[in-house]
Every structure is written in structure tokens, then in C-alpha cells.
Design a protein around this motif. Structure first.
Motif, PDB file in Angstrom:
ATOM      1  N   ASP A 172       0.868  -1.197   0.000  1.00  0.00           N
ATOM      2  CA  ASP A 172       0.000   0.000   0.000  1.00  0.00           C
ATOM      3  C   ASP A 172       0.903   1.245   0.000  1.00  0.00           C
ATOM      4  O   ASP A 172       2.124   1.135   0.130  1.00  0.00           O
ATOM      5  N   THR A 173       0.288   2.391  -0.067  1.00  0.00           N
ATOM      6  CA  THR A 173       1.045   3.623   0.151  1.00  0.00           C
ATOM      7  C   THR A 173       1.249   3.767   1.658  1.00  0.00           C
ATOM      8  O   THR A 173       0.510   3.181   2.444  1.00  0.00           O
ATOM      9  N   ASP A 174       2.327   4.451   2.020  1.00  0.00           N
ATOM     10  CA  ASP A 174       2.621   4.733   3.439  1.00  0.00           C
ATOM     11  C   ASP A 174       2.958   3.485   4.261  1.00  0.00           C
ATOM     12  O   ASP A 174       2.840   3.501   5.492  1.00  0.00           O
ATOM     13  N   VAL A 175       3.365   2.386   3.605  1.00  0.00           N
ATOM     14  CA  VAL A 175       3.771   1.209   4.383  1.00  0.00           C
ATOM     15  C   VAL A 175       5.245   1.272   4.761  1.00  0.00           C
ATOM     16  O   VAL A 175       5.722   0.453   5.542  1.00  0.00           O
ATOM     17  N   GLY A 176       5.975   2.240   4.153  1.00  0.00           N
ATOM     18  CA  GLY A 176       7.384   2.374   4.504  1.00  0.00           C
ATOM     19  C   GLY A 176       8.354   1.999   3.400  1.00  0.00           C
ATOM     20  O   GLY A 176       9.509   1.685   3.664  1.00  0.00           O
ATOM     21  N   LYS A 177       7.916   2.049   2.140  1.00  0.00           N
ATOM     22  CA  LYS A 177       8.823   1.695   1.026  1.00  0.00           C
ATOM     23  C   LYS A 177      10.051   2.615   1.027  1.00  0.00           C
ATOM     24  O   LYS A 177      11.169   2.171   0.849  1.00  0.00           O
ATOM     25  N   THR A 178       9.820   3.912   1.268  1.00  0.00           N
ATOM     26  CA  THR A 178      10.947   4.858   1.235  1.00  0.00           C
ATOM     27  C   THR A 178      11.909   4.574   2.378  1.00  0.00           C
ATOM     28  O   THR A 178      13.128   4.505   2.181  1.00  0.00           O
ATOM     29  N   TYR A 179      11.362   4.352   3.564  1.00  0.00           N
ATOM     30  CA  TYR A 179      12.220   4.080   4.736  1.00  0.00           C
ATOM     31  C   TYR A 179      13.030   2.802   4.532  1.00  0.00           C
ATOM     32  O   TYR A 179      14.228   2.751   4.806  1.00  0.00           O
ATOM     33  N   ILE A 180      12.369   1.779   4.015  1.00  0.00           N
ATOM     34  CA  ILE A 180      13.056   0.493   3.808  1.00  0.00           C
ATOM     35  C   ILE A 180      14.089   0.621   2.679  1.00  0.00           C
ATOM     36  O   ILE A 180      15.224   0.150   2.796  1.00  0.00           O
ATOM     37  N   THR A 181      13.725   1.289   1.590  1.00  0.00           N
ATOM     38  CA  THR A 181      14.669   1.461   0.480  1.00  0.00           C
ATOM     39  C   THR A 181      15.887   2.264   0.927  1.00  0.00           C
ATOM     40  O   THR A 181      17.026   1.922   0.600  1.00  0.00           O
ATOM     41  N   ALA A 182      15.644   3.280   1.745  1.00  0.00           N
ATOM     42  CA  ALA A 182      16.762   4.093   2.263  1.00  0.00           C
ATOM     43  C   ALA A 182      17.685   3.235   3.127  1.00  0.00           C
ATOM     44  O   ALA A 182      18.917   3.268   2.976  1.00  0.00           O
ATOM     45  N   GLY A 183      17.103   2.428   3.977  1.00  0.00           N
ATOM     46  CA  GLY A 183      17.924   1.570   4.847  1.00  0.00           C
ATOM     47  C   GLY A 183      18.729   0.569   4.042  1.00  0.00           C
ATOM     48  O   GLY A 183      19.915   0.328   4.308  1.00  0.00           O
ATOM     49  N   LEU A 184      18.107  -0.002   3.014  1.00  0.00           N
ATOM     50  CA  LEU A 184      18.834  -0.955   2.157  1.00  0.00           C
ATOM     51  C   LEU A 184      19.960  -0.245   1.394  1.00  0.00           C
ATOM     52  O   LEU A 184      21.059  -0.786   1.252  1.00  0.00           O
ATOM     53  N   ALA A 185      19.674   0.993   0.967  1.00  0.00           N
ATOM     54  CA  ALA A 185      20.712   1.759   0.238  1.00  0.00           C
ATOM     55  C   ALA A 185      21.931   1.982   1.132  1.00  0.00           C
ATOM     56  O   ALA A 185      23.079   1.780   0.712  1.00  0.00           O
ATOM     57  N   VAL A 186      21.693   2.345   2.375  1.00  0.00           N
ATOM     58  CA  VAL A 186      22.820   2.609   3.302  1.00  0.00           C
ATOM     59  C   VAL A 186      23.607   1.329   3.565  1.00  0.00           C
ATOM     60  O   VAL A 186      24.834   1.289   3.411  1.00  0.00           O
ATOM     61  N   VAL A 187      22.909   0.269   3.910  1.00  0.00           N
ATOM     62  CA  VAL A 187      23.636  -0.957   4.311  1.00  0.00           C
ATOM     63  C   VAL A 187      24.388  -1.563   3.120  1.00  0.00           C
ATOM     64  O   VAL A 187      25.525  -2.029   3.256  1.00  0.00           O
ATOM     65  N   LEU A 188      23.817  -1.473   1.925  1.00  0.00           N
ATOM     66  CA  LEU A 188      24.507  -2.014   0.735  1.00  0.00           C
ATOM     67  C   LEU A 188      25.688  -1.127   0.346  1.00  0.00           C
ATOM     68  O   LEU A 188      26.758  -1.620  -0.017  1.00  0.00           O
ATOM     69  N   ARG A 189      25.509   0.183   0.486  1.00  0.00           N
ATOM     70  CA  ARG A 189      26.619   1.108   0.185  1.00  0.00           C
ATOM     71  C   ARG A 189      27.773   0.834   1.148  1.00  0.00           C
ATOM     72  O   ARG A 189      28.927   0.774   0.755  1.00  0.00           O
ATOM     73  N   LYS A 190      27.454   0.622   2.396  1.00  0.00           N
ATOM     74  CA  LYS A 190      28.507   0.371   3.407  1.00  0.00           C
ATOM     75  C   LYS A 190      29.204  -0.971   3.143  1.00  0.00           C
ATOM     76  O   LYS A 190      30.309  -1.206   3.601  1.00  0.00           O
ATOM     77  N   MET A 191      28.507  -1.850   2.392  1.00  0.00           N
ATOM     78  CA  MET A 191      29.126  -3.145   2.024  1.00  0.00           C
ATOM     79  C   MET A 191      29.997  -2.980   0.784  1.00  0.00           C
ATOM     80  O   MET A 191      30.588  -3.933   0.298  1.00  0.00           O
ATOM     81  N   GLY A 192      30.003  -1.740   0.228  1.00  0.00           N
ATOM     82  CA  GLY A 192      30.861  -1.465  -0.935  1.00  0.00           C
ATOM     83  C   GLY A 192      30.141  -1.562  -2.260  1.00  0.00           C
ATOM     84  O   GLY A 192      30.775  -1.515  -3.317  1.00  0.00           O
ATOM     85  N   VAL A 193      28.800  -1.699  -2.219  1.00  0.00           N
ATOM     86  CA  VAL A 193      28.050  -1.753  -3.477  1.00  0.00           C
ATOM     87  C   VAL A 193      27.802  -0.320  -3.973  1.00  0.00           C
ATOM     88  O   VAL A 193      27.397   0.543  -3.181  1.00  0.00           O
ATOM     89  N   ASP A 194      28.076  -0.093  -5.260  1.00  0.00           N
ATOM     90  CA  ASP A 194      27.814   1.232  -5.844  1.00  0.00           C
ATOM     91  C   ASP A 194      26.306   1.314  -6.143  1.00  0.00           C
ATOM     92  O   ASP A 194      25.834   0.743  -7.118  1.00  0.00           O
ATOM     93  N   ILE A 195      25.598   1.999  -5.247  1.00  0.00           N
ATOM     94  CA  ILE A 195      24.133   2.000  -5.286  1.00  0.00           C
ATOM     95  C   ILE A 195      23.597   3.258  -5.958  1.00  0.00           C
ATOM     96  O   ILE A 195      24.067   4.368  -5.675  1.00  0.00           O
ATOM     97  N   GLY A 196      22.639   3.065  -6.856  1.00  0.00           N
ATOM     98  CA  GLY A 196      21.857   4.192  -7.385  1.00  0.00           C
ATOM     99  C   GLY A 196      20.418   3.986  -6.927  1.00  0.00           C
ATOM    100  O   GLY A 196      20.049   2.883  -6.517  1.00  0.00           O
TER     101      GLY A 196
END
Ligand SMILES: Nc1ncnc2c1ncn2[C@@H]1O[C@H](COP(=O)(O)OP(=O)(O)OP(=O)(O)O)[C@@H](O)[C@H]1O
Ligand SMILES: C[C@H](N)[C@H](N)CCCCCC(=O)O
Ligand SMILES: [Mg+2]
Length: 227
Positions: free
Chosen positions: A10-34
């Protein structure tokens, strides 16, 4: 590394929050994230990106790709692209979204694409978020809440992914507004959908890199996510 479409029940379930968290953790693992938010809607921000989602995602990924690539289309009313089109006569432009995605995949190792609303959010009369995921040819992760009512929403969402033959990597339970006990909900959703739960995310008080990295490293099965 394969890009991922972060969809939701649904809308407002937290897609942005979850995507942001995944972006940070993957970037910190050395993945070049867009990151990408193909379609966004709502009241435009006065400064920087029109979409607040795009601002949050770009900050999390430390990506500074041009807005026209990251968010090819912004509708200035809180509605689906289809409804905005009917109301504002601004036609959703799918070819530009697909070409922008293609360009972003050439600039980064992995793109995290955030959906819009739920997966049956209409873009054109017979073209939904499901069709967009299929055309992008990437697997999806489904974000769902833990609030009572989520079981129905999650099963419906997974069944629509099956109908559209969209590969689902897993479900992430966003436990930000307490509902079912996560342990029970995890078991039930896995048994009822056959899709693995990749983990659950608690209420996030602090959206800093350090906080998101710690929370997502601890709570998400990254090995399964990247398999
Ligand atoms: N884990 C969390 N911790 C704290 N607050 C959260 C969390 N997840 C979501 N929220 C709250 O819920 C609101 C909606 O979340 P979010 O913007 O991520 O939803 P969305 O699914 O991306 O919505 P849209 O369909 O509009 O893109 C956030 O603005 C925030 O206030
Ligand atoms: C404006 C809102 N926050 C989302 N970005 C758009 C949600 C579209 C929902 C379509 C629907 O009513 O199901
Ligand atoms: Mg969002």
C-alpha cells in the motif's frame, strides 16, 4: 549485481524508509548503489528535489544523479499517475521512465527502485506498477506493515506478483506501527505465501547512516536479499 524493485502492499507502508535503509547498508558493504523513484506524486518540495522520497533515497545512497533520471515524472497531486493524468491531463511517460532506468544501470552497480503506492497502482488504463516491474526485468521485494489487516494485503500482493510472473525475492515487515507479534506474522506470511520474510524493521527514530546501517545489518537477511 541485479537491481531491485521495492514494492509495497500500500502507500505509506514504509517503502521509502526500507529502500533508504537498504541503500545505506549495501553502500557500506561497498556496493555502488543508485536509486530511482520512477513516478512520484504529492506536493512538491520548495527546495531541491520535488519529491521528498527522492531526497531521502538520494541522501541514503550518497547518489547525486540528475533528478530527471532519478524521478522522470512528478505529479503535483497525491494520486496515482492514472488519476493525475485524468485530472491534470499530464500523460504518464513510460518510455522515458524505462530509458532513464537503463541509463542509471550504466552509472551504478545496482539500482534500488521504489514503487508508488501498492503494486496495482494504475499508471495507464491497463498498465500498473506490476507491468513496470516486468518491463524493468528486475526482481521485487515487498514491504508490508505488521498492523492487523496486513495478512490480507500481503497475500493479495503476492498473488498479483504470481499472476504477472514477477520474481519476489522476499517480504520485509515494517514493524513501525506495532501490530501482530513479528515472530507470528513471519511464520504465517511464509506459510501462507511461500515467500521468505527477509526480516523486520522496527520504528526508526534516527535516519542517520550509522543508525540505518546498524538496524538493517541486524534485521535483514542480506545474503538472501542478494542471492
Ligand atoms: N520504520 C519506520 N520507522 C519510523 N517511521 C516510519 C517507518 N516506516 C514508515 N514510517 C513513517 O511512515 C511514513 C510513510 O512511510 P514511507 O514514506 O516510507 O511510505 P511509502 O510506502 O514510501 O509511501 P509512498 O507510497 O507515498 O511512497 C513515513 O513518513 C514515516 O513517518
Ligand atoms: C501520494 C502518495 N503518497 C503516493 N506517492 C501515491 C499513492 C498512489 C495510490 C493510488 C491508490 O489510491 O491506490
Ligand atoms: Mg515512498
Amino acid at each position: 549485481m541485479k537491481s531491485l524493485f521495492i514494492a509495497g502492499t500500500d502507500t505509506d507502508v514504509g517503502k521509502t524508509y526500507i529502500t533508504a535503509g537498504l541503500a545505506v547498508v549495501l553502500r557500506k558493504m561497498g556496493v555502488d548503489i543508485g536509486v530511482m523513484k520512477p513516478f512520484a506524486a504529492g506536493s512538491a518540495q520548495k527546495k531541491g528535489y520535488k519529491s521528498e522520497d527522492v531526497e531521502i533515497l538520494s541522501r541514503a545512497a550518497h547518489a547525486c544523479d540528475p533528478e530527471n533520471l532519478v524521478n522522470p515524472q512528478f505529479f503535483p497531486i497525491p494520486a496515482s499517475p492514472y488519476t493525475a493524468w485524468k485530472k491534470l491531463k499530464i500523460k504518464p511517460r513510460i518510455p522515458i521512465v524505462l530509458s532513464s532506468f537503463k541509463k542509471l544501470t550504466k552509472l551504478h552497480e545496482m539500482i534500488l527502485v521504489e514503487g508508488m503506492g501498492g503494486i496495482m497502482t494504475p499508471i495507464l488504463k491497463d498498465y500498473f506498477i506490476t507491468n513496470l516491474i516486468k518491463e524493468m526485468k528486475i526482481p521485487t521485494v515487498i514491504v508490508t506493515r505488521s498492523k492487523v489487516g496486513t495478512v490480507n494485503h500481503t497475500i493479495m500482493t503476492i498473488k498479483m506478483c504470481e499472476k504477472y510472473k514477477i520474481p519476489v525475492k522476499g517480504i520485509i515487515i515494517n514493524d513501525f506501527d506495532k501490530g501482530y507479534p513479528v515472530k507470528d506474522l513471519t511464520k504465517d506470511l511464509q506459510n501462507l505465501t511461500g515467500v521468505p520474510v527477509l526480516g523486520s524493521i522496527p520504528f526508526i527514530k534516527d535516519m542517520s547512516d550509522e543508525s540505518l546501517n546498524r538496524i538493517f545489518k541486524k534485521n535483514i537477511n542480506l545474503k538472501l536479499l542478494l542471492k
